[in-house]
Design a protein around this motif. Structure first.
Motif, PDB file in Angstrom:
ATOM      1  N   MET A   1     -15.996 -21.682 -35.003  1.00 39.70           N
ATOM      2  CA  MET A   1     -15.373 -22.986 -35.173  1.00 39.70           C
ATOM      3  C   MET A   1     -16.079 -23.773 -36.276  1.00 39.70           C
ATOM      4  SD  MET A   1     -14.150 -24.228 -31.342  1.00 39.70           S
ATOM      5  CE  MET A   1     -15.752 -24.624 -30.760  1.00 39.70           C
ATOM      6  N   ARG A   2     -17.386 -23.566 -36.397  1.00 44.00           N
ATOM      7  CA  ARG A   2     -18.162 -24.301 -37.391  1.00 44.00           C
ATOM      8  C   ARG A   2     -17.685 -24.026 -38.810  1.00 44.00           C
ATOM      9  NH1 ARG A   2     -23.435 -22.564 -36.390  1.00 44.00           N
ATOM     10  NH2 ARG A   2     -22.878 -20.723 -37.554  1.00 44.00           N
ATOM     11  N   ASP A   3     -17.186 -22.837 -39.068  1.00 43.74           N
ATOM     12  CA  ASP A   3     -16.776 -22.459 -40.418  1.00 43.74           C
ATOM     13  C   ASP A   3     -15.308 -22.763 -40.723  1.00 43.74           C
ATOM     14  OD1 ASP A   3     -19.339 -21.550 -40.950  1.00 43.74           O
ATOM     15  OD2 ASP A   3     -18.894 -19.528 -40.234  1.00 43.74           O
ATOM     16  N   SER A   4     -14.595 -23.341 -39.773  1.00 46.19           N
ATOM     17  CA  SER A   4     -13.183 -23.666 -39.972  1.00 46.19           C
ATOM     18  C   SER A   4     -13.034 -24.968 -40.751  1.00 46.19           C
ATOM     19  CB  SER A   4     -12.495 -23.837 -38.615  1.00 46.19           C
ATOM     20  OG  SER A   4     -12.586 -22.664 -37.872  1.00 46.19           O
ATOM     21  N   ASP A   5     -11.893 -25.109 -41.430  1.00 43.96           N
ATOM     22  CA  ASP A   5     -11.600 -26.371 -42.109  1.00 43.96           C
ATOM     23  C   ASP A   5     -11.129 -27.424 -41.114  1.00 43.96           C
ATOM     24  OD1 ASP A   5     -12.218 -25.457 -44.683  1.00 43.96           O
ATOM     25  OD2 ASP A   5     -10.225 -24.580 -44.906  1.00 43.96           O
ATOM     26  N   ILE A  10      -3.413 -26.314 -29.117  1.00 47.10           N
ATOM     27  CA  ILE A  10      -1.982 -26.248 -28.819  1.00 47.10           C
ATOM     28  C   ILE A  10      -1.848 -26.201 -27.302  1.00 47.10           C
ATOM     29  CG2 ILE A  10       0.152 -24.932 -29.075  1.00 47.10           C
ATOM     30  CD1 ILE A  10      -0.999 -23.909 -31.753  1.00 47.10           C
ATOM     31  N   GLN A  11      -1.202 -27.229 -26.756  1.00 46.99           N
ATOM     32  CA  GLN A  11      -1.120 -27.368 -25.306  1.00 46.99           C
ATOM     33  C   GLN A  11       0.219 -27.995 -24.911  1.00 46.99           C
ATOM     34  OE1 GLN A  11      -3.543 -30.457 -23.794  1.00 46.99           O
ATOM     35  NE2 GLN A  11      -3.581 -29.674 -21.746  1.00 46.99           N
ATOM     36  N   PRO A  12       1.292 -27.233 -24.953  1.00 49.35           N
ATOM     37  CA  PRO A  12       2.587 -27.802 -24.567  1.00 49.35           C
ATOM     38  C   PRO A  12       2.728 -27.913 -23.047  1.00 49.35           C
ATOM     39  CG  PRO A  12       2.838 -25.501 -25.128  1.00 49.35           C
ATOM     40  CD  PRO A  12       1.400 -25.864 -25.405  1.00 49.35           C
ATOM     41  N   ASP A  13       3.530 -28.871 -22.636  1.00 48.25           N
ATOM     42  CA  ASP A  13       3.944 -28.989 -21.237  1.00 48.25           C
ATOM     43  C   ASP A  13       2.804 -29.122 -20.234  1.00 48.25           C
ATOM     44  OD1 ASP A  13       6.594 -28.746 -22.130  1.00 48.25           O
ATOM     45  OD2 ASP A  13       6.451 -26.565 -22.063  1.00 48.25           O
ATOM     46  N   ALA A  14       1.753 -29.824 -20.591  1.00 47.77           N
ATOM     47  CA  ALA A  14       0.641 -30.068 -19.661  1.00 47.77           C
ATOM     48  C   ALA A  14       0.199 -31.520 -19.820  1.00 47.77           C
ATOM     49  CB  ALA A  14      -0.503 -29.108 -19.930  1.00 47.77           C
ATOM     50  N   PRO A  15       1.025 -32.468 -19.363  1.00 47.13           N
ATOM     51  CA  PRO A  15       0.770 -33.874 -19.658  1.00 47.13           C
ATOM     52  C   PRO A  15      -0.478 -34.481 -19.015  1.00 47.13           C
ATOM     53  CG  PRO A  15       2.570 -33.654 -18.100  1.00 47.13           C
ATOM     54  CD  PRO A  15       2.221 -32.275 -18.571  1.00 47.13           C
ATOM     55  N   PHE A  16      -1.054 -33.827 -18.024  1.00 52.24           N
ATOM     56  CA  PHE A  16      -2.190 -34.421 -17.332  1.00 52.24           C
ATOM     57  C   PHE A  16      -3.491 -33.661 -17.538  1.00 52.24           C
ATOM     58  CE2 PHE A  16       1.670 -35.380 -14.871  1.00 52.24           C
ATOM     59  CZ  PHE A  16       1.703 -36.742 -15.121  1.00 52.24           C
ATOM     60  N   MET A  17      -3.493 -32.700 -18.451  1.00 49.13           N
ATOM     61  CA  MET A  17      -4.682 -31.870 -18.653  1.00 49.13           C
ATOM     62  C   MET A  17      -5.316 -32.142 -20.010  1.00 49.13           C
ATOM     63  SD  MET A  17      -3.329 -28.264 -17.124  1.00 49.13           S
ATOM     64  CE  MET A  17      -4.840 -27.450 -17.541  1.00 49.13           C
ATOM     65  N   VAL A  18      -6.647 -32.063 -20.027  1.00 46.39           N
ATOM     66  CA  VAL A  18      -7.405 -32.087 -21.276  1.00 46.39           C
ATOM     67  C   VAL A  18      -8.150 -30.758 -21.345  1.00 46.39           C
ATOM     68  CG1 VAL A  18      -9.213 -33.206 -22.609  1.00 46.39           C
ATOM     69  CG2 VAL A  18      -7.705 -34.589 -21.165  1.00 46.39           C
ATOM     70  N   PRO A  19      -7.823 -29.923 -22.307  1.00 45.85           N
ATOM     71  CA  PRO A  19      -8.506 -28.631 -22.396  1.00 45.85           C
ATOM     72  C   PRO A  19      -9.994 -28.817 -22.681  1.00 45.85           C
ATOM     73  CG  PRO A  19      -6.678 -28.761 -23.966  1.00 45.85           C
ATOM     74  CD  PRO A  19      -6.840 -30.102 -23.349  1.00 45.85           C
ATOM     75  N   ALA A  20     -10.824 -28.027 -22.044  1.00 45.36           N
ATOM     76  CA  ALA A  20     -12.270 -28.087 -22.276  1.00 45.36           C
ATOM     77  C   ALA A  20     -12.595 -27.855 -23.749  1.00 45.36           C
ATOM     78  CB  ALA A  20     -12.974 -27.059 -21.404  1.00 45.36           C
ATOM     79  N   LYS A  21     -11.750 -27.102 -24.425  1.00 45.25           N
ATOM     80  CA  LYS A  21     -11.971 -26.803 -25.845  1.00 45.25           C
ATOM     81  C   LYS A  21     -12.056 -28.078 -26.688  1.00 45.25           C
ATOM     82  CE  LYS A  21     -12.139 -23.098 -27.088  1.00 45.25           C
ATOM     83  NZ  LYS A  21     -13.353 -22.260 -27.155  1.00 45.25           N
ATOM     84  N   VAL A  22     -11.359 -29.127 -26.289  1.00 42.75           N
ATOM     85  CA  VAL A  22     -11.439 -30.398 -27.025  1.00 42.75           C
ATOM     86  C   VAL A  22     -12.882 -30.888 -27.058  1.00 42.75           C
ATOM     87  CG1 VAL A  22     -10.778 -32.838 -27.001  1.00 42.75           C
ATOM     88  CG2 VAL A  22      -9.067 -31.085 -26.537  1.00 42.75           C
ATOM     89  N   PHE A  23     -13.548 -30.827 -25.916  1.00 45.16           N
ATOM     90  CA  PHE A  23     -14.927 -31.304 -25.846  1.00 45.16           C
ATOM     91  C   PHE A  23     -15.874 -30.373 -26.595  1.00 45.16           C
ATOM     92  CE2 PHE A  23     -12.740 -33.070 -22.152  1.00 45.16           C
ATOM     93  CZ  PHE A  23     -12.923 -34.420 -22.415  1.00 45.16           C
ATOM     94  N   GLU A  24     -15.594 -29.086 -26.570  1.00 41.07           N
ATOM     95  CA  GLU A  24     -16.399 -28.134 -27.342  1.00 41.07           C
ATOM     96  C   GLU A  24     -16.286 -28.430 -28.835  1.00 41.07           C
ATOM     97  OE1 GLU A  24     -15.325 -24.118 -26.339  1.00 41.07           O
ATOM     98  OE2 GLU A  24     -15.388 -24.568 -24.194  1.00 41.07           O
ATOM     99  N   MET A  25     -15.102 -28.813 -29.278  1.00 34.51           N
ATOM    100  CA  MET A  25     -14.871 -29.078 -30.695  1.00 34.51           C
ATOM    101  C   MET A  25     -15.622 -30.304 -31.196  1.00 34.51           C
ATOM    102  SD  MET A  25     -10.839 -28.224 -31.069  1.00 34.51           S
ATOM    103  CE  MET A  25     -10.236 -26.553 -31.050  1.00 34.51           C
ATOM    104  N   LEU A  26     -16.004 -31.197 -30.302  1.00 38.78           N
ATOM    105  CA  LEU A  26     -16.730 -32.393 -30.712  1.00 38.78           C
ATOM    106  C   LEU A  26     -18.084 -32.063 -31.317  1.00 38.78           C
ATOM    107  CD1 LEU A  26     -15.959 -34.882 -27.802  1.00 38.78           C
ATOM    108  CD2 LEU A  26     -14.800 -34.638 -30.002  1.00 38.78           C
TER     109      LEU A  26
END
Length: 106
Positions: A1-5, A10-26
């Motif tokens: 992820m560090r080397d990405s621009d 992508i999380q369709p149809d899950a209005p009440f969820m926050v993927p853990a990946k969001v926090f990892e990306m921080l």
């Protein structure tokens, strides 16, 4: 992820969820693109240096990609990300939650 621009969620149809990946990306300084239907995910991504679009809105997805490209290397992104790391620090949030539980059982 560090080397990405940019980082993409992508999380369709899950209005009440926050993927853990969001926090990892921080941990990284790349902008985040969220293609989802979750207001919670959108709030976190926008406040931490990212752009969002509903999963079925092609025009909004294109606009969000353009916004992400504009964010690359910006000082606003670095500032937003630094603040998000403080706001969403796992140790701090876990401590706050534990304090609330302690107060609730007293």
């Amino acid at each position: 992820m560090r080397d990405s621009d940019a980082l993409v969620i992508i999380q369709p149809d899950a209005p009440f969820m926050v993927p853990a990946k969001v926090f990892e990306m921080l941990a990284f300084d790349q902008p985040i693109l969220s293609v989802s239907d979750s207001p919670c995910t959108e709030a976190i991504v926008r406040s931490s240096g990212g752009a969002c679009a509903a999963s079925r809105d092609v025009d909004a997805i294109a606009a969000a990609i353009e916004k992400i490209l504009d964010m690359l290397g910006s000082t606003q992104l670095k500032s937003s990300r630094a603040q998000a790391r403080k706001t969403y620090d796992a140790k701090t949030l876990t401590s706050q939650l534990a304090d609330r539980f302690d107060l609730a059982v007293r």
